[in-house]
Write an enzyme that holds these catalytic residues in place. Structure first.
Site, PDB file in Angstrom:
ATOM      1  CG  PHE A 284      -1.383  -1.386   1.614  1.00 18.49           C
ATOM      2  CD1 PHE A 284      -2.024  -2.222   0.713  1.00 18.49           C
ATOM      3  CD2 PHE A 284      -1.072  -1.879   2.865  1.00 18.49           C
ATOM      4  CE1 PHE A 284      -2.354  -3.519   1.070  1.00 18.49           C
ATOM      5  CE2 PHE A 284      -1.395  -3.169   3.230  1.00 18.49           C
ATOM      6  CZ  PHE A 284      -2.036  -3.999   2.327  1.00 18.49           C
ATOM      7  CB  CYS A 285       2.234   3.620  -1.374  1.00 19.10           C
ATOM      8  SG  CYS A 285       1.925   3.467  -3.102  1.00 19.10           S
ATOM      9  CG  ASN A 286       3.202   2.426   5.303  1.00 18.87           C
ATOM     10  OD1 ASN A 286       4.336   2.211   5.707  1.00 18.87           O
ATOM     11  ND2 ASN A 286       2.276   2.992   6.062  1.00 18.87           N
TER      12      ASN A 286
END
Ligand SMILES: Cc1ncc(COP(=O)(O)O)c(C=O)c1O
Length: 468
Positions: free
Chosen positions: A395-397
């Site tokens: 999740f782009c994290n």
């Protein structure tokens, strides 16, 4: 679509009695979200959904008037200028931010707002950029601007199982501000990975230690009130589609006026100056937000922001919050009780197991009876086939992902240092390199028009991962 089993509905209602007070969301869902009659949408953190009345009101507005480019004084332009100003006022009102203290800079999304801060924050050699492991890549990316100007970028770790920051770690990190320097501390009000809500009390604590505070509110504000008369970070970033689905392509940087005045834009462009000269080789930036809005704003989409905010307020953020809290509690409780036939847990959760200080994001992996993780790509494929929209991956994290999945710094740098990975590294290379470990997780996120049927549908889907 199957209806919810009666006994589940009864137990849910008695465990979460306040859910009943959110019935208006059921009425809205039936009336204004027709697509949900046939779909199970569990990806509210990635993008919220829009009501048909938002579309209708926006289209009506555009049909009735002539709106031109706001950069001049003709009537069509003046009409757009007024709409933009109105939208700014509506955003400030929504966040209870005084126009005396706050400016709204409209951007394309939260990432563009973050880039504005990164490229304009006056980092100098020896300055500090401090951020939590738990951050979206668009916040991580600011470290490149910081380092390019000789500042150091430092991460505060998060710790399993709840994926929160330990108080002592934060305290220690906050003492590293450079006296008299430019120190920027960034964290998300709600993690888009684990759903953890990091304390807003950190803002004052960081200020006391000499930090400017950048609060990433992108995953928080759709289901939580952010009152900027109570909490006073220096910068807040937001994408509006995450609050109410429509329009996409509009976000903002909310900045305290004195924080905005501290930023130094690295260039000028159309719309940001009062005067620029070719022969005189000089330019003068406009005051306040205007200096940060490059080119022509999406002036036709902007009025849909006020419509969206009104839509949210007509339901009430507190009511949305309560609804999502109830459904999240039920989802967690049921998911965590599922076992393989040999008694092994079906699910490993990354984040808090109760609704205490967390939002409606539930991230986990399924495990088989032998304790092996089910590849998140298989889960996604099966969810897609079942018409369930959820998210898998990191999740782009990446910081959240690395901690959740047990990927160490040494392991990662070993991969990155291989000669063949000098300049090119695909997700498949990554998978091969950390052989045997999961590279992603499954995320279910709930929102204002989620209902018990969505959650029950997902629990039934989860049960399909219980082996024979
Ligand atoms: C916490 C958080 N910050 C920032 C962003 C970036 O938002 P956008 O892609 O709209 O720029 C996201 C998007 O998922 C997010 O969840």
């Amino acid at each position: 679509m199957p209806t919810v089993e009666r006994s589940a509905a009864r137990t849910f209602a008695s465990s979460y009695p306040s859910y009943e007070q959110t019935q208006i969301c059921d009425e809205l869902r039936a009336k204004e979200y027709p697509a949900l009659a046939t779909e199970t949408y569990l990806d509210f953190t990635a993008g919220n959904l829009y009501a048909t009345s938002q579309l209708a009101r926006h289209m009506e507005l555009l049909r009735q008037h002539c709106y031109g480019n706001p950069h001049s004084t003709n009537p069509a332009s003046a009409a757009s200028t007024e709409l933009v100003a109105r939208t700014r006022r509506a955003v400030l009102r929504f966040f209870n931010a005084s126009p005396d203290d706050w400016d709204v800079v409209f951007t394309g999304n939260a990432s563009q707002a973050l880039k504005l801060i990164g490229e304009s924050y006056p980092f100098e050699p020896g300055d500090r950029y401090l951020l939590t492991f738990d951050n979206h890549n668009s916040v991580n990316g600011i470290r490149e601007f910081a380092r390019a100007h000789g500042a150091t970028a430092t991460y505060v770790p998060i710790v399993l199982p709840e994926m929160r920051v330990e108080d002592a770690d934060l305290d220690r990190a906050l003492t590293t501000a450079r006296p008299g320097g430019h120190n920027l501390f960034a964290y998300p009000a709600q993690s888009n990975f684990s759903g953890v809500q990091h304390p807003l009390e950190w803002i004052a604590r960081a200020h006391d230690h000499g930090w400017d505070v950048l609060l990433d509110a992108a995953a928080f504000t759709a289901t939580n009130r952010l009152d900027l008369s109570t909490w006073t970070p220096d910068f807040v970033v937001q994408s509006f589609y995450k609050l109410f689905g429509y329009p996409t392509g509009v976000g903002c940087l909310l900045a305290r006026k004195r924080a905005l005045a501290k930023l130094r834009r690295p260039w000028f462009s159309g719309g940001t100056i009062t005067v620029a000269s070719v022969q005189g080789d000089k330019y003068y930036l406009a005051d306040g937000a205007t200096a940060f809005e490059d080119g022509t704003l999406d002036y036709l989409a902007l009025p849909a922001v006020e419509i969206g905010l009104q839509h949210l307020e007509s339901i009430g953020i507190e009511r949305i919050h309560e609804r999502v809290r109830c459904l999240t509690g039920w989802l967690l409780q049921n998911l965590l009780s599922l076992k393989q036939t040999n008694g092994a847990p079906l699910v490993r959760l990354y984040g808090p197991p109760t609704t205490d200080r967390r939002g409606g994001i539930v991230t986990f992996n399924f495990y088989d009876a032998e304790g092996r993780a089910v590849d998140h790509r298989i889960v996604e494929r099966r969810a897609n086939a079942a018409d369930i929209s959820l998210r898998t991956g990191c999740f782009c994290n990446p910081g959240g992902g690395e901690i959740a999945l047990g990927l160490t710094g040494t392991e990662l740098t070993t991969c990155f240092r291989k000669p063949e990975h000098e300049t090119h590294f695909t997700v498949d290379d990554f998978r091969l390199c950390i052989d045997g470990k999961s590279t992603g997780a499954v995320r279910v996120s709930l929102g204002m028009v989620s209902n018990l049927q969505d959650v029950e549908r997902f629990i039934a889907f989860a049960k399909e991962f219980i082996g024979p």
